[in-house]
Write a protein that holds these residues in place. Structure first.
Motif, short mmCIF file in Angstrom:
data_model
loop_
_atom_site.label_atom_id
_atom_site.label_comp_id
_atom_site.label_asym_id
_atom_site.label_seq_id
_atom_site.Cartn_x
_atom_site.Cartn_y
_atom_site.Cartn_z
N LYS A 20 5.73 -1.55 6.11
CA LYS A 20 4.65 -2.50 6.36
C LYS A 20 5.04 -3.93 5.96
N SER A 21 5.50 -4.06 4.73
CA SER A 21 5.86 -5.40 4.27
C SER A 21 7.06 -5.92 5.05
N THR A 22 7.96 -5.02 5.41
CA THR A 22 9.10 -5.43 6.22
C THR A 22 8.62 -6.05 7.53
N PHE A 76 1.71 -12.82 0.51
CA PHE A 76 2.78 -11.83 0.44
C PHE A 76 2.51 -10.84 -0.68
N GLN A 77 3.10 -9.65 -0.54
CA GLN A 77 2.92 -8.65 -1.59
C GLN A 77 3.52 -9.15 -2.91
N THR A 78 4.59 -9.94 -2.80
CA THR A 78 5.21 -10.48 -4.00
C THR A 78 4.50 -11.74 -4.49
N MET A 92 -2.60 -10.58 5.10
CA MET A 92 -2.74 -10.27 3.68
C MET A 92 -2.08 -8.93 3.40
N ASP A 93 -1.07 -8.94 2.53
CA ASP A 93 -0.35 -7.72 2.20
C ASP A 93 -0.88 -7.17 0.87
N GLU A 94 -1.70 -6.14 0.94
CA GLU A 94 -2.34 -5.52 -0.22
C GLU A 94 -2.98 -6.55 -1.14
N PRO A 95 -3.96 -7.29 -0.62
CA PRO A 95 -4.51 -8.40 -1.41
C PRO A 95 -5.32 -7.94 -2.61
#
Ligand SMILES: Nc1ncnc2c1ncn2[C@@H]1O[C@H](COP(=O)(O)OP(=O)(O)OP(=O)(O)O)[C@@H](O)[C@H]1O
Ligand SMILES: Nc1ncnc2c1ncn2[C@@H]1O[C@H](COP(=O)(O)OP(=O)(O)OP(=O)(O)O)[C@@H](O)[C@H]1O
Ligand SMILES: [Mg+2]
Ligand SMILES: [Mg+2]
Lengths: 294, 277, 359, 359, 277
Positions: B63-65, B105-107, B191-194
Motif C-alpha cells: 500500500k505505502s509502496t 506519509f506513513q513515516t 492519507m497513509d494510516e492517518p
C-alpha cells in the motif's frame, strides 16, 4: 629580559637545532627569559603570535619567518608597539627598509640549492657522464618558500652551459618527508628509466630515495644523491657511501647570534642590521668537520 | 475510452471507463520491484473527482509502496500514471505537491528539530518582504496563529507548540502531519494510516476532517486497517494482497466480513483472478 | 486568543517560567570559566592579571591590547566558521574552506599588486607583463569573491545533485583548490599589495567584518526562509524533500555562501598579512569546524546557531592568548589545547544533559 | 522448512536471482575503470603500459614493481583505515589517528635504538644515559601498542561516557598527541633503530601486515558479536541501548582498537623509514577516512565494510602511482587527485542509485 | 501495609494493598517534567503478578513518558519505583531488561541498517565459541531459524528477512519489535501501542500472543487506543489524563462508554479528584 620567539615550525630538524642553540645560549645569560612559540608553518598564526607577545609586554621579539614575504606586516606590528625585532635564518623581504630597532641574522637561501646542484654536476662530469646524464628532483612542500627556491636553484644550475648536460626526467614533491620520498622513488623506479642523479630539497627526502634505491638493489655508486641540511642521519648516510652531497648551515650559530642582536637592540646598542651566515658544502671529503655540528 | 486512457499496448485491463476529465488519478500497470522483492505488480487504479477511496490490505501488501510511486518519492519500475487529465512522471514529491497532491506519509515526514509551526508550514512558509527571494522574512506570528487553528481541528492537545517535534508523543506527531495536509487545498489528498497512533477523541476529529473534505468535493485516498473507519468514511474499497490489487468494492455492495475475506485471500474478485494467482 | 495561552492547544500543565535555557548559555559559561581559570593562574603564577592588567600602558582597567588580539586572531577563521556553521546545520561538512582561502588569497592578491616597490618594479608582480598592476581595489575583491563563489558552487552542485557525501565532495575540493593555490604562481608567494587593498585587513577591521557578518547571518538563520530550510534539511532531509523544499537548490546556495565567506576570509587574511601564500589557510577548516562544534552545533545537522559559533571562536581566542600569557612551553600548549577543547564541550554536554533529554 | 523458502515468511513474490549487488562491487568497478584510464593514457601519452609493461626487467607480463608499490604505499595508511572504518561504522569519526602515529612512532622508536652508529655512540640516542639501547624488539613493540591503546582508550572513554561528539574528542586527541610527539624529544627526530626493529617494515612486510589485519577484521566485523554491535550502534544508537547493548563499553573497545591499529601503523612506518619524526602521520587521518568513504562507508554510521575500505585504499594507491607514471606536474596532480576522489564516489553513487532506494 | 510500601512521608494515597511479593511493579509519586512541560505528575501505579493492565488516555497524556520512566530510558524528576519486591533505580534500559522487564517501545527501537534476525536478537545474540568474549562467533543459522518461528507467531508476512529493517513496511517493523519481546521470557512485559500499524490479521495474531502470556501467568502493561482490544484482553484499565492518573477501573465494572468519559474528562474517579483538578 623577556624575549618572545616565533619559530616557523618545531618539527623541522634544522630549526630544532637552531632553537636549541637559542635556548642554550640564553640559559648561559643572566636574566634572559625565552618564550618560544610554534607557528606551525602558518604566516597568519605567526603574525598573531607577534601581537600576543606585544600584548604580554615582551622586551624583544625574534622571528623565524614562515615566509619571508610576509615580514612587512610583522615589522609594522613590532614597530607600532616599539618592540625590537630580529629575523633569524631567513632573509626578510623588506630587508632594505627595516626600522632602526630591527635586524636580521640569516642565510641567503639561494646558496643552498645552488651549492648542492653544482657539486653534483661536477661529480657527474668527473664520472665521465659529461655528454648526457639524467636525473630526478624531489621537492619539498610546494607551498614552502625554501622548497620553491631550492628547486629553482637546481633548475638554474641545470640551465648553465657547464651543467646543461643533465636533464630532469621528472620532478615531484615528497613534502619534505622520508616516507613519501621512498614511495615516490619506488614509483619512479617502476618505470624502468635510466638515471644518474637525484636532487633533493632536503636530507630527509634524499635518505628516503636512498632507501628505495637500495631496496631495489641499485648500487649507490651509480647514482649521485644530493640533500640539504647536513643532519646527523645524512652524515651517517654519507659516511656509509650513500649520500654524496649535502649543505651545512650553522643553525646553532644563527640561534645564538639572533639572541645577541636582540639583547643589543633592547639595550639600545649599535648592531649590524644585516648579518649573513653562509652555507657550506659538505662532501665525504670534509664531512668529519660537521659530524657534531648540527 | 476516456481521453486519459492513451495506453498503446492495447492490453485489455478490467476498468470502469468514465467521462472526460472526471477521473482525477489513474494508474496503469504500475509496478515496483526492490531488488528481488516485487512490492507492487501491475496496479490499475482509478479515482474520480470528489470520490473517497480506501486502500486496505495486510502489512507489507504494498500500500505505502503504491503511494510512494504516485507521489514521486520513488521512481517506479514501470507503469503509467495520469493525474488531472495529463500523463505525469513526477521527479520528486515536490513536483507532485505542485501538481496538487497533498500527502500524509506513513513515516510522517517531519523535521525533528523544528517546532510545530515550522513543520506545518515547511516548504510554504508565510513570509514578508518577498522581494528578498530566499532571504525573505518569516512571519512567525501569523504562522503560529494558523497553527493553533489547524491543530484545534484535529483535537490534539499540545501544551507548547514551540517545542521541537522530536519531543512530541506519537499521536501529536501524527496530528501535526495531518494538520499540515488539511491546511492547504489540493486536488487530491492521500492519507497513509492517518489515525494509527491517535486516541479516541483525536480519531473522531480526524474523521470529521475527512468528512469535511467529502463535503467540499475533494477526492481522497485513505489507507487504513480500521474496518469501522473505512466503512464509515469512504465510497469504495480497493484491496491489495501480495503486491497486487485483488478487489475493487463499492461500499454499498460489501461488508466487513467480505472485505476481510479479500484481504486474507479467502476470496478474489473474478476480474482480478489472474493477478492473484 | 490570549497571548499567554497562545503557546499551545491545551493538554498538560505547561510552566512558562521553566523553559529550557538556550544551549548558547552553556557555551558562554564555559567561556567565562576558561577566562576565570586564566585569571586565577595569572595571579598564582605570573603575578599579573590576564584581562584586567593594563600594564601601566593604557588608561583603562582592561589590557585592551590583549582583548583586541584575542578576537583579532580568530576573526578570520571566525568568518569561515560562519559559513561552515550553515553547512553543518544542513548535516554536511566543509573540509575545503582552508584550501579555498589559499587559492582565493593567491588569485585575489595577484590583482592587487603595486607596480613599484621602493622605486624598483615589483619583484613579485604576477601580472606585470600584462600591466595589471595598481588596479582599483574593487578588482581583487570581485575576483576573490568570484573564486569563492565558484569553488563553493561546485561543492554545492556536487553535494546537491550527485548525492555524494559532503565529506568527499569537499575533500576533493580541498585537495584540488590547494593544487590551484600552488599552481597559480608555482608556489611563489604574492606580495606588495596596493594601499587600498592593504587597508581592508588593517587594524581591527577583520574584527568588524567578522562581527557584522555574524550579526547578518544570525538574523538570516533565524528570521528568513533560507535559515528555516537550512535547519529543516539538516533535521530530516527526506522530510524536507517531501515537504516540497527544493533541497538540491538550497544546498547549492548554502555551500556557495560558505565558499564566498571563505573568500572574504582570504581577502582579509592576505590584506592583513600583506602577502598571499599557497600554504595559507591550512587546517583552518578544522579550526572553523571546531569553533562551530564548541559552540554547540551537532554534526548530525539540524541544530546549532551562529551565536554559538561566535562564542566558540572567542573560546579559541582566549585559549591561544592565555597560553602566551602564561608563557606555557609550545609543547605543552598543544597538549593542553586539546584537553581544553574537549573540556569545554564536556562541560557543555554535562549541563545540557542535566536538562535530561529523551533517549 | 526447505532451505529455499527459509528466507522469509511469505507475502510478496521474492525473486532470489535479483538480489541487490553488494556495494563493494561498485567500488571495485571504479577501481578497474581508473586503472583502465591510466592504461589508456599510458598508451596515448607515454607509449608504455601502466601495469602490463615489465620494462624488460622481469619475467612476467606485469610490471611487478609497480604492482608492489601501488599497494605498499597505501599499506600503512590502510592499516589505520581499518580502525577508522570501525569507528565510522559506529557513526563516529577519528581525527586523531595521524597524530597517534606521530606520537607512537617517536616513543616506540626511542626504545628501539642501537648503541653505536659506525663505531660512534648513537648521536640521536634518547635513552643513552639510561642505557636503554639495543633492547629486544619486543620492547618497542609493546611500548608502541600501549601508546595506541591508551590514546584510543581515552578517545573511547570520552566518546562513550561523556557523550561529547567524536569529532571533538578525537580533535582534542589529535592536537594533544601531536603535542606529545613534538615534546618527546623537543622536536628532534629519533633514528638508528636496531636491525630487528628495522626488519618489521622492510620490503613487502607492511603489505602482509595490512592484508592479514584486513582479513582478520573482515571476519570480526562480519561474524562476531563485536561486529554486529558496531553496526547496530551506528544504525540507531538509541535502539542499540534500548536493546540492551552496553553502548558505552562497546565504544571504548572500538576506539581502543582504532588506536592500537594506528600504533601498529606507527611501528611499521618508523621501521620502514628507519626514523621517527614528530611530524609523521600528518593528514593520515584524512586519507584514512577518505579510503573508507571511497570504499562505500556512510559517515552517518551503520553501513560500510572492511572489503570496501581495502578497495578504497587500492584506488588511492593506483592514483598516486598513475600520476607518477604519467609524470604529471605536481601542481596538476593535486587538482586532478581531488577530482578523481570525487569522481570515484560519484560513480559509486550513480550505480547504487540505479538500484533505486526509498527516499 | 505490604512490605514494598516503605513510603515515609505518610501521605495517604488510594491503593489496594496486597500480600507480600504479589505486586510485581509499584510506583509512587512518579513525576517527570520536561523543562516547563509537566508530562507526568504523581503517578501511583501498581500491577500484580499475572495481571494484565491497560493504560489508556489521549495523545500526549503521558503514557509513553510513564513507560520511559519505569524502564530507565529517562531519569525521573522524582518518585519511587519498586520492581519484583525491591526498590529500583535503573540507570538505563539495559538494567531494566536485566531485571526482567521486556518492552516494545512506541518508537520500536530497531536498528535500521540491520536485517530482521539481527534486530530480533540484538543485545542477546546466539553465539558459538563464547570464550572469545566480545569476539565470539554469531550463530546466524540458529538465529534465522528462530526468527522465522517467532515471526510466524505474529502472522506477519515478510518476503525476505535478510532485507534491512529500513526497507520494511510500518507493520512489518512493528511485528519485528513484538516478536523480539515475545521470544524472551520476562517478569513483566510492556507494550506501547503494539498493534497501531498492524493489519486485521496481524492484530488478531498479536492479541493471541497476549492471551498466551496471560495463560502463562506473565504480567503485562498494554498501552492502546483500541477500546475493543482493551476490553477483550485486560483485567484492569488505568486512565491517564493531562499527565495524571484519573481512574483505575476493573474491566468487569466498566464499559467502553464509561472509559471514554474518563479519558475525555467528563468523569473522574472520586479517589483521584484532587489529581484531576
Ligand atoms: N526500499 C525497499 N527495499 C526493499 N524492500 C522494500 C523497500 N520498501 C518496501 N519494501 C518491501 O515492500 C513490501 C511492501 O511494503 P509497503 O511499505 O508498501 O507495505 P504496506 O502495504 O504499506 O504495509 P503496512 O500496512 O505495514 O504499512 C514490504 O514487504 C517491504 O518489506
Ligand atoms: N523530551 C521531551 N521534551 C519535552 N516534552 C516532551 C518530551 N517528551 C515528551 N514530551 C511531552 O510530554 C507529553 C507526553 O508525551 P507522551 O509521549 O508520554 O504521550 P503519550 O501519552 O504516549 O501520547 P501518544 O498516545 O500520542 O503516544 C507530550 O505533550 C509531549 O509533547
Ligand atoms: Mg504502509
Ligand atoms: Mg505514546
Amino acid at each position: 629580559q623577556q624575549i618572545g620567539v616565533s619559530m616557523s615550525r618545531f618539527d623541522d630538524n634544522f630549526l630544532t637545532v637552531l632553537r636549541n642553540g637559542m635556548e642554550e645560549y640564553a640559559a648561559g645569560l643572566d636574566g634572559v627569559d625565552l618564550q618560544i612559540e610554534d607557528a606551525q608553518d602558518d604566516v597568519a598564526r605567526q603574525l598573531d603570535q607577534i601581537n600576543n607577545f606585544i600584548a604580554s609586554g615582551v622586551d624583544a621579539i625574534i622571528v623565524n619567518a614562515v615566509d619571508t614575504s610576509a615580514t612587512e606586516a610583522m615589522s609594522a606590528a613590532a614597530e607600532g608597539a616599539g618592540v625590537p625585532l630580529v629575523y633569524v635564518n631567513r632573509e626578510p623581504i623588506n630587508v632594505d627598509t627595516l626600522p632602526d630597532n630591527q635586524a636580521f641574522v640569516a642565510s641567503n637561501e639561494i646558496e643552498s640549492g645552488t651549492l648542492a646542484a653544482f657539486e653534483a654536476c661536477k661529480m657527474l662530469r668527473a664520472q665521465g657522464l659529461g655528454n648526457g646524464a639524467r636525473g630526478y628532483m624531489l621537492m619539498g612542500q610546494l607551498s614552502n618558500q625554501a622548497a620553491v627556491q631550492r628547486s629553482i636553484d637546481v633548475r638554474d644550475i641545470l640551465g648553465t652551459s657547464m651543467c646543461n648536460f643533465i636533464t630532469l626526467i621528472d620532478e615531484q614533491t615528497a613534502n619534505w618527508s622520508r616516507d613519501e620520498a621512498q614511495d615516490l622513488m619506488t614509483n619512479w623506479l617502476s618505470s624502468g628509466e635510466e638515471f644518474h642523479v637525484v636532487f633533493s630539497n632536503n636530507d630527509e627526502m634524499a635518505i628516503g630515495a636512498i632507501q628505495a634505491l637500495k631496496a631495489a638493489g641499485i648500487s649507490m655508486d651509480d647514482v649521485v644523491v644530493t640533500g640539504v641540511d647536513a643532519t646527523q642521519d645524512a652524515l651517517v648516510s654519507m659516511s656509509q657511501g650513500d649520500l654524496d652531497v649535502t649543505v651545512f648551515q650553522d643553525a646553532a650559530g644563527q640561534g645564538s647570534g639572533s639572541i645577541e642582536a636582540a639583547i643589543a637592540l633592547v639595550n639600545g646598542e649599535d648592531v649590524d642590521q644585516k648579518v649573513y651566515i653562509p652555507f657550506q658544502l659538505v662532501t665525504p671529503a670534509n664531512m668529519a668537520d660537521f659530524m657534531s655540528a648540527n | 475510452m476516456s481521453d486519459v486512457d492513451i495506453s498503446q499496448d492495447g492490453h485489455a485491463r478490467p476498468r470502469d471507463t468514465h467521462a472526460l476529465g472526471e477521473v482525477i488519478l489513474r494508474t496503469e500497470g504500475l509496478t515496483k520491484h526492490y531488488g528481488g522483492v516485487h512490492a507492487l505488480e501491475e496496479a490499475d487504479f482509478e479515482i474520480r473527482r470528489g470520490e473517497h477511496v480506501a486502500i486496505m490490505g495486510d502489512n507489507g501488501a504494498g500500500k505505502s509502496t503504491f503511494v510512494r510511486q504516485i507521489t514521486g518519492v520513488e521512481q517506479r519500475t514501470r507503469g503509467k500514471i495520469w493525474f488531472d487529465g495529463a500523463y505525469v512522471d513526477f521527479e520528486g514529491p515536490l513536483h507532485a505537491r505542485h501538481a496538487g497532491i497533498e500527502t500524509v506519509f506513513q513515516t510522517l515526514a517531519l523535521a525533528d528539530h523544528l517546532d510545530v509551526p515550522d513543520n506545518l508550514f515547511l516548504g510554504r512558509e508565510k513570509t514578508k518582504w518577498n522581494w528578498l527571494g530566499p532571504f525573505r522574512i518569516l512571519d512567525y506570528r501569523a504562522m503560529r496563529e494558523d497553527t493553533l487553528k489547524a491543530l484545534q481541528k484535529t483535537g490534539v492537545k499540545i501544551p507548547n507548540v514551540r517545542n521541537t517535534i522530536q519531543n512530541m508523543s506519537g499521536g501529536q506527531r501524527q496530528c501535526v502531519a495531518i494538520a499540515r495536509t488539511a491546511t492547504f487545498h489540493s486536488k487530491l489528498t492521500i492519507m497513509d494510516e492517518p489515525t494509527a497512533a491517535l486516541g479516541v477523541q483525536e480519531t473522531a476529529q480526524v474523521e470529521n476532517i475527512i468528512r469535511t473534505l467529502k463535503d467540499q468535493g475533494e477526492p481522497l485516498i485513505l489507507i487504513s486497517h480500521n474496518m469501522r473507519q473505512v466503512m464509515d468514511l469512504v465510497d469504495r474499497i480497493v484491496v491489495f494482497r501480495r503486491g497486487r490489487i485483488v478487489a475493487n468494492l463499492r461500499k454499498e455492495e460489501t461488508d466487513g466480513q467480505d472485505v476481510v475475506a479479500y484481504i486474507t485471500g479467502a476470496k478474489t474478485q473474478p476480474a482480478y483472478a489472474d493477478a492473484a494467482a | 486568543m490570549a497571548d499567554q495561552a497562545a503557546h499551545g492547544v491545551g493538554g498538560l500543565k505547561y510552566d512558562h517560567s521553566k523553559r529550557q535555557r538556550p544551549a548558547e548559555l552553556n557555551v558562554l559559561i564555559a567561556l567565562f570559566l576558561i577566562v576565570a581559570v586564566f585569571e586565577l593562574l595569572g595571579f598564582l603564577i605570573m603575578d599579573q592579571s590576564f584581562l584586567f592588567d593594563s600594564a601601566g600602558r593604557f588608561d583603562s582597567i582592561f589590557n585592551e591590547q590583549r582583548l583586541q588580539i584575542i578576537i583579532l586572531q580568530v576573526a578570520i577563521v571566525g568568518i569561515i566558521a560562519l559559513g561552515v556553521t550553515q553547512v553543518i546545520i544542513t548535516g554536511g561538512i566543509d573540509l575545503s574552506s582552508g584550501s579555498i582561502v589559499g587559492a582565493t588569497a593567491m588569485i585575489a592578491m595577484s590583482f592587487a599588486q603595486v607596480a613599484e616597490v621602493n622605486g624598483f618594479p615589483n619583484p613579485k608582480g604576477v601580472f606585470m607583463e600584462q600591466g595589471w598592476v595598481d588596479l582599483p581595489v574593487i578588482v581583487p575583491i570581485v575576483v576573490g569573491l568570484l573564486c569563492g563563489l565558484v569553488a563553493g558552487g561546485i561543492n554545492g552542485l556536487l553535494v546537491g545533485y550527485t548525492k555524494i557525501p559532503p565529506f568527499i565532495a569537499t575533500l576533493g575540493m580541498m585537495v584540488s583548490a590547494r593544487g590551484v593555490a600552488k599552481w597559480w604562481t608555482e608556489g611563489q608567494p604574492v606580495s606588495f599589495p596596493t594601499e587600498s587593498y592593504a587597508a581592508i585587513g588593517a587594524g581591527m577591521n577583520p574584527v568588524i567584518i567578522f562581527l557584522v557578518l555574524a550579526i547578518l547571518f544570525h538574523l538570516v538563520m533565524r528570521y528568513t526562509v533560507y535559515g528555516k530550510h537550512t535547519y529543516a534539511i539538516g533535521s530530516n532531509e527526506a522530510a524536507a524533500r517531501m515537504s516540497g523544499i527544493n533541497v538540491q537548490r538550497h544546498l547549492v546556495l548554502v555551500y556557495t555562501i560558505a565558499g564566498v565567506l571563505a573568500a572574504v576570509a582570504a581577502i582579509v587574511l592576505s590584506s592583513k598579512n600583506l602577502t598571499a601564500q599557497s600554504g595559507m589557510g591550512v587546517m583552518y577548516e578544522l579550526d572553523a569546524i571546531a569553533m562551530a562544534v564548541i559552540g554547540g552545533i551537532s554534526l548530525q545537522g539540524g541544530r546549532g546557531s551562529i551565536v554559538g559559533t561566535v562564542i566558540g571562536a572567542l573560546i579559541f581566542g582566549v585559549i591561544i592568548s592565555g597560553f602566551t600569557f602564561l608563557r606555557l612551553d609550545a609543547f605543552y600548549q598543544e597538549m593542553v589545547k586539546g584537553a581544553i577543547i574537549v573540556g569545554a564541550v564536556v562541560l557543555d554536554q554535562y549541563r545540557q544533559r542535566k536538562a535530561a533529554a529523551r533517549a
